[in-house]
Each structure stands twice: as structure tokens, then as C-alpha cells.
Design an enzyme around this catalytic site. Structure first.
Site, PDB file in Angstrom:
ATOM      1  N   GLY A  36       0.831  -1.166  -0.091  1.00 29.58           N
ATOM      2  CA  GLY A  36       0.138   0.013   0.045  1.00 29.58           C
ATOM      3  C   GLY A  36       0.791   1.179   0.016  1.00 29.58           C
ATOM      4  O   GLY A  36       0.785   2.250  -0.974  1.00 29.58           O
ATOM      5  N   HIS A  37       1.894   1.309   1.033  1.00 26.00           N
ATOM      6  CA  HIS A  37       2.560   2.468   0.873  1.00 26.00           C
ATOM      7  C   HIS A  37       3.448   2.681  -0.275  1.00 26.00           C
ATOM      8  O   HIS A  37       3.667   3.753  -0.968  1.00 26.00           O
ATOM      9  CB  HIS A  37       3.873   2.227   2.212  1.00 26.00           C
ATOM     10  CG  HIS A  37       3.151   2.157   3.402  1.00 26.00           C
ATOM     11  ND1 HIS A  37       3.293   1.223   4.264  1.00 26.00           N
ATOM     12  CD2 HIS A  37       2.549   3.222   4.152  1.00 26.00           C
ATOM     13  CE1 HIS A  37       2.753   1.353   5.440  1.00 26.00           C
ATOM     14  NE2 HIS A  37       2.061   2.378   5.529  1.00 26.00           N
TER      15      HIS A  37
HETATM   16  P1  AMP Z   1       0.575   4.707   7.867  1.00 25.84           P
HETATM   17  O1  AMP Z   1       2.120   4.307   7.538  1.00 25.84           O
HETATM   18  O2  AMP Z   1      -0.176   3.611   8.063  1.00 25.84           O
HETATM   19  O3  AMP Z   1       0.332   5.913   8.384  1.00 25.84           O
HETATM   20  O4  AMP Z   1       0.097   5.164   6.165  1.00 25.84           O
HETATM   21  C1  AMP Z   1       0.952   5.818   5.327  1.00 25.84           C
HETATM   22  C2  AMP Z   1       0.210   6.121   4.194  1.00 25.84           C
HETATM   23  O5  AMP Z   1      -0.033   4.854   3.294  1.00 25.84           O
HETATM   24  C3  AMP Z   1      -1.336   6.626   4.471  1.00 25.84           C
HETATM   25  O6  AMP Z   1      -1.743   7.889   3.465  1.00 25.84           O
HETATM   26  C4  AMP Z   1      -2.208   5.464   4.462  1.00 25.84           C
HETATM   27  O7  AMP Z   1      -3.708   5.852   4.113  1.00 25.84           O
HETATM   28  C5  AMP Z   1      -1.543   4.827   3.294  1.00 25.84           C
HETATM   29  N1  AMP Z   1      -1.824   3.359   3.297  1.00 25.84           N
HETATM   30  C6  AMP Z   1      -1.919   2.690   4.312  1.00 25.84           C
HETATM   31  N2  AMP Z   1      -2.505   1.213   3.970  1.00 25.84           N
HETATM   32  C7  AMP Z   1      -2.780   1.342   2.693  1.00 25.84           C
HETATM   33  C8  AMP Z   1      -3.299   0.524   1.852  1.00 25.84           C
HETATM   34  N3  AMP Z   1      -3.640  -0.887   2.038  1.00 25.84           N
HETATM   35  N4  AMP Z   1      -3.381   0.803   0.406  1.00 25.84           N
HETATM   36  C9  AMP Z   1      -3.073   2.088   0.186  1.00 25.84           C
HETATM   37  N5  AMP Z   1      -2.749   2.898   1.028  1.00 25.84           N
HETATM   38  C10 AMP Z   1      -2.380   2.718   2.248  1.00 25.84           C
END
Ligand code: AMP
Length: 280
Positions: A36-37
Site C-alpha cells: 500500500g505504501h
Molecule cells: P501509515 O504508515 O499507516 O500512516 O500510512 C501511510 C500512508 O499509507 C497513508 O496515506 C495511508 O492511508 C496509506 N496506506 C496505508 N495502508 C494502505 C493500503 N492498504 N493501501 C493504500 N494506501 C495505504
């Protein structure tokens, strides 16, 4: 990939890139990176000439100290993955670079967004998100910002933040689709904290969302929500909310006459997961 720990040095580097007319894309994260990231990094590379990723586990957005302490850390692997994905710059600040001595958090006027759904269950969370994003965006000054729809309400909060802060309102926010595992589970750093049994049970979240989507036009909203609650309970989850809301306002909808999104937050063991799905 160049790694910066100092905000000043990063700003200096990026200002120089700007004088050479390079467009800057920014992907903020809390690390323990997954596909996702990395999809956000790839989108940034597609749209901009210089991609900056950041890894910072922001203490001010955790209302639960246990969740903060147990947040997964995988910095070596993260760096490898960022290099592989072609990220140009990584900002890896210690806490004092983001919140220097004397830092007084401003209050961000977020309206209802602050108190509904995630806001209701995580008091102070979105103020913390705004604090860190405000600081990061002032340091990186990107042209484009890439975030995931996985955190639907957070995307709305950031849209609001960009409109509130005069220095930020030229930044273009790109909201990218949620990446899922083959069985439908939304990718999340917190999935690393699930036991194999809990990871298997986690399928119930996306299954419930897809069930709502399939039946949104034909079944009453209350029935859909109740059914999702039961599915989650049977899988071992304690559910904070199953909500079906207007996509623009996040206010609850009574029927399928408007663009809507279904959102779920539920906990298994001591791991709280969130997910959502557009219903159109
Ligand atoms: P985090 O590290 O969880 O704070 O996420 C960092 C970025 O990655 C944020 O913009 C999240 O929305 C995005 N993100 C997290 N999980 C996913 C996913 N499964 N698919 C797409 N983007 C994601």
C-alpha cells in the site's frame, strides 16, 4: 536514495531542487512498509520528478499508549523497499526535529470531522495527525501529496488542513485506492501484530464491506449494518462502528440515494483495524 534526519538539511536540499524547477511528491508514512505504501511511492514517481518519503511514528496521534509502544518498526527492511521502489529521498526524523523544544501545537478547526467515527473513538487523534502533517508539509513543501483511501476520514481531515493553512493550499492531494491482500484484507502495518488465527479472522472486515456493497441498493441500511456486526462478532471482533455515510460529508445515510462509503473499525485481541469501501 538520500536519507535526511535533520529538517533543516532536508529543507535546504529541497529548496535547491525547487530552484531547478523539479516538482516534489511526498508520501508520509509511519513505516513497517507494505505494498500500500509502495503504491503511493510509485504514484508519486509517475506524477513528480522528485519523491520524498517519510517515516515517523507520530506520538501525538496515538490516544492509546500501548498502541504507540507496540507500533511495528522495520526500518532496515523499509529502507530496502524504498530504494527498490525508486524513492529519491527519505526523511527519518527523531521526535525533536518534528516537535522542537517550545513547540506549541496549534488548534485545528476540523468541525464535525474531529468528533465522528475515528474521532469519537480516538479523542485527539486528528489534532495529532494535523500537527504532524502541518510540520512535515512545512518542511518538505511538496507540490503533490499522496495518501491512501484506506484512511478515508484522515484524507478528509488532510483536505481540510490544506484549505485551512494558507501556506499549504497549493499542495495537490492525491487519494490512492486501498491495496488488499489476495483474500481481501486491507494491507496495514498493524496486520503484523495479528496472530495467524487473528489474521485469518480479519477477512471478516473486508467481507462485511463487500457484503454491504453488494446489497446496498436492495437492503435497508440498518439491516446491512446489523448483519455486518454479526459477521464481525462471529469472527471474534469487538466492533467500534459499522457506518454507512455520505462520501463527501461522512454523515450517516438512510438509503442508497447518494454516493456513499461503508466504514468499519473493529478490534481483535488488542489490534484495532479500520477499512472502508466506496459503495458506488
Ligand atoms: P501509515 O504508515 O499507516 O500512516 O500510512 C501511510 C500512508 O499509507 C497513508 O496515506 C495511508 O492511508 C496509506 N496506506 C496505508 N495502508 C494502505 C493500503 N492498504 N493501501 C493504500 N494506501 C495505504
Amino acid at each position: 536514495m538520500i536519507i535526511f534526519k535533520s529538517a533543516k538539511e532536508l529543507s535546504f536540499y529541497l529548496q535547491n531542487a525547487k530552484t531547478h524547477s523539479l516538482t516534489i511528491g511526498f508520501v508520509p508514512t509511519m513505516g513497517a512498509l507494505h505494498e500500500g505504501h509502495l503504491s503511493l511511492i510509485r504514484q508519486s514517481k509517475k506524477h513528480t520528478q522528485l519523491t520524498v518519503g517519510s517515516i515517523f511514528i507520530n506520538p501525538t496521534q496515538f490516544n492509546n499508549q500501548d498502541d504507540f509502544k507496540k507500533y511495528p518498526v522495520a526500518i532496515e527492511k523499509d529502507i530496502e523497499q524504498l530504494i527498490e521502489s525508486g524513492c529519491d529521498v527519505l526523511f527519518l526524523p527523531p521526535v525533536q526535529e518534528i516537535y522542537p523544544e517550545g513547540y506549541g501545537p496549534p488548534y485545528y478547526e476540523l468541525g464535525d470531522l474531529e468528533t465522528i467515527l475515528e474521532g469519537a473513538y480516538r479523542p485527539g487523534h486528528f489534532q495529532g495527525v494535523c500537527q504532524v502533517m502541518d510540520r512535515l508539509l512545512q518542511i518538505v513543501t511538496p507540490d503533490h501529496l499522496f495518501m491512501g483511501q484506506k484512511d478515508f476520514q484522515q484524507c478528509m481531515v488532510i483536505t481540510k488542513l490544506l484549505s485551512l493553512q494558507a501556506q499549504l493550499n497549493t499542495i495537490q492531494l492525491h487519494i490512492e485506492p486501498t491495496r488488499r491482500e489476495a483474500d481481501g484484507v486491507a494491507m496495514s502495518s498493524r496486520n503484523l501484530r495479528l496472530t495467524p488465527c487473528q489474521r485469518n479472522a480479519a477477512i471478516a472486515i473486508s467481507k462485511s464491506l463487500f457484503f454491504i456493497k453488494e446489497n446496498f441498493k436492495t437492503m435497508p441500511v440498518d439491516v446491512l449494518k446489523k448483519e455486518a456486526f454479526i459477521q464481525l462478532k462471529n469472527a471474534g471482533f469487538v466492533t467500534d462502528y459499522v457506518a454507512i455515510c455520505n462520501m463527501q460529508t461522512l454523515m450517516p445515510v438512510a438509503n442508497a440515494d447518494q454516493p456513499a462509503v461503508a466504514l468499519i473499525a473493529a478490534t481483535i485481541g488488542n489490534v484495532r483495524l479500520i477499512d472502508n469501501l466506496l459503495l458506488d
